[in-house]
Design a protein around this motif. Structure first.
Motif, PDB file in Angstrom:
ATOM      1  N   LYS A  26       1.152  -0.876   0.031  1.00 14.22           N
ATOM      2  CA  LYS A  26       0.534   0.218  -0.390  1.00 14.22           C
ATOM      3  C   LYS A  26       1.069   0.988   0.162  1.00 14.22           C
ATOM      4  O   LYS A  26       0.569   2.154  -0.757  1.00 14.22           O
ATOM      5  CB  LYS A  26      -0.702  -0.109   0.870  1.00 14.22           C
ATOM      6  N   PHE A  27       1.550   0.924   1.413  1.00 15.80           N
ATOM      7  CA  PHE A  27       3.180   2.180   0.806  1.00 15.80           C
ATOM      8  C   PHE A  27       3.800   2.839  -0.259  1.00 15.80           C
ATOM      9  O   PHE A  27       3.515   3.620  -1.056  1.00 15.80           O
ATOM     10  CB  PHE A  27       4.288   1.988   2.166  1.00 15.80           C
ATOM     11  N   GLU A  28       3.931   1.452  -1.157  1.00 13.47           N
ATOM     12  CA  GLU A  28       4.512   1.648  -3.024  1.00 13.47           C
ATOM     13  C   GLU A  28       3.587   1.739  -3.655  1.00 13.47           C
ATOM     14  O   GLU A  28       4.247   3.145  -3.840  1.00 13.47           O
ATOM     15  CB  GLU A  28       4.829   0.554  -3.223  1.00 13.47           C
ATOM     16  N   GLN A  29       1.946   1.711  -3.680  1.00 14.47           N
ATOM     17  CA  GLN A  29       1.197   2.595  -4.384  1.00 14.47           C
ATOM     18  C   GLN A  29       0.973   3.998  -3.955  1.00 14.47           C
ATOM     19  O   GLN A  29       1.081   4.394  -4.982  1.00 14.47           O
ATOM     20  CB  GLN A  29       0.347   1.366  -4.537  1.00 14.47           C
ATOM     21  N   GLU A  30       0.748   4.308  -2.925  1.00 13.37           N
ATOM     22  CA  GLU A  30       0.953   5.835  -2.587  1.00 13.37           C
ATOM     23  C   GLU A  30       1.883   6.158  -3.428  1.00 13.37           C
ATOM     24  O   GLU A  30       2.344   7.020  -3.408  1.00 13.37           O
ATOM     25  CB  GLU A  30       0.526   5.457  -1.230  1.00 13.37           C
ATOM     26  N   GLN A  31       3.106   6.010  -2.443  1.00 12.27           N
ATOM     27  CA  GLN A  31       4.209   6.668  -3.640  1.00 12.27           C
ATOM     28  C   GLN A  31       4.905   6.573  -4.948  1.00 12.27           C
ATOM     29  O   GLN A  31       4.993   7.326  -5.166  1.00 12.27           O
ATOM     30  CB  GLN A  31       5.751   5.804  -2.904  1.00 12.27           C
ATOM     31  N   LYS A  32       4.427   5.374  -5.368  1.00  8.82           N
ATOM     32  CA  LYS A  32       4.004   5.650  -6.930  1.00  8.82           C
ATOM     33  C   LYS A  32       3.256   6.623  -6.963  1.00  8.82           C
ATOM     34  O   LYS A  32       3.645   7.500  -8.782  1.00  8.82           O
ATOM     35  CB  LYS A  32       3.586   4.452  -7.579  1.00  8.82           C
ATOM     36  N   ALA A  33       1.778   7.133  -7.310  1.00  4.70           N
ATOM     37  CA  ALA A  33       1.210   7.287  -7.159  1.00  4.70           C
ATOM     38  C   ALA A  33       1.174   9.203  -6.992  1.00  4.70           C
ATOM     39  O   ALA A  33       1.364  10.072  -7.682  1.00  4.70           O
ATOM     40  CB  ALA A  33      -0.339   7.692  -6.704  1.00  4.70           C
ATOM     41  N   ALA A  34       2.383   9.288  -5.515  1.00 10.33           N
ATOM     42  CA  ALA A  34       2.302  10.528  -5.587  1.00 10.33           C
ATOM     43  C   ALA A  34       3.479  11.070  -6.495  1.00 10.33           C
ATOM     44  O   ALA A  34       3.552  12.186  -7.120  1.00 10.33           O
ATOM     45  CB  ALA A  34       3.097  10.768  -3.751  1.00 10.33           C
TER      46      ALA A  34
END
Length: 98
Positions: A26-34
């Motif tokens: 989830k953190f990696e996905q949020e980081q990618k989106a950001a």
């Protein structure tokens, strides 16, 4: 009487590891989106300033060339005014002497 624990330590460890993996995902996905959003904004900003620089034309004039043009124009206008004044004086002289 004791049936055993409902959840064993290995089961708890597996659940904990799975929860950590999910959190990491989830953190990696949020980081990618950001990161994507940041890159998009950076691109928009760079495009805006690229357009601004395209709007500004290169300077091809200089002060000295502009001053020389003004001097030439001024001298030709002064000559024209003097010629018109002389012709006006001649016309007035002719009209008053008749």
């Amino acid at each position: 009487m004791s049936k055993g624990p409902l959840v064993t330590r290995t089961e708890l460890r597996k659940r904990k590891e799975e929860a950590e993996r999910e959190a990491q995902k989830k953190f990696e996905q949020e980081q990618k989106a950001a990161d994507k959003e940041y890159q998009k904004k950076e691109k928009d900003i760079s495009n805006f300033y690229r357009k601004e620089t395209k709007k500004q034309k290169e300077i091809t004039k200089s002060r000295s060339s502009e001053q020389s043009k003004i001097r030439e124009r001024s001298s030709s206008l002064t000559k024209a005014i003097i010629i018109v004044a002389i012709l006006l004086a001649v016309v007035i002289f002719i009209v008053l002497n008749l």
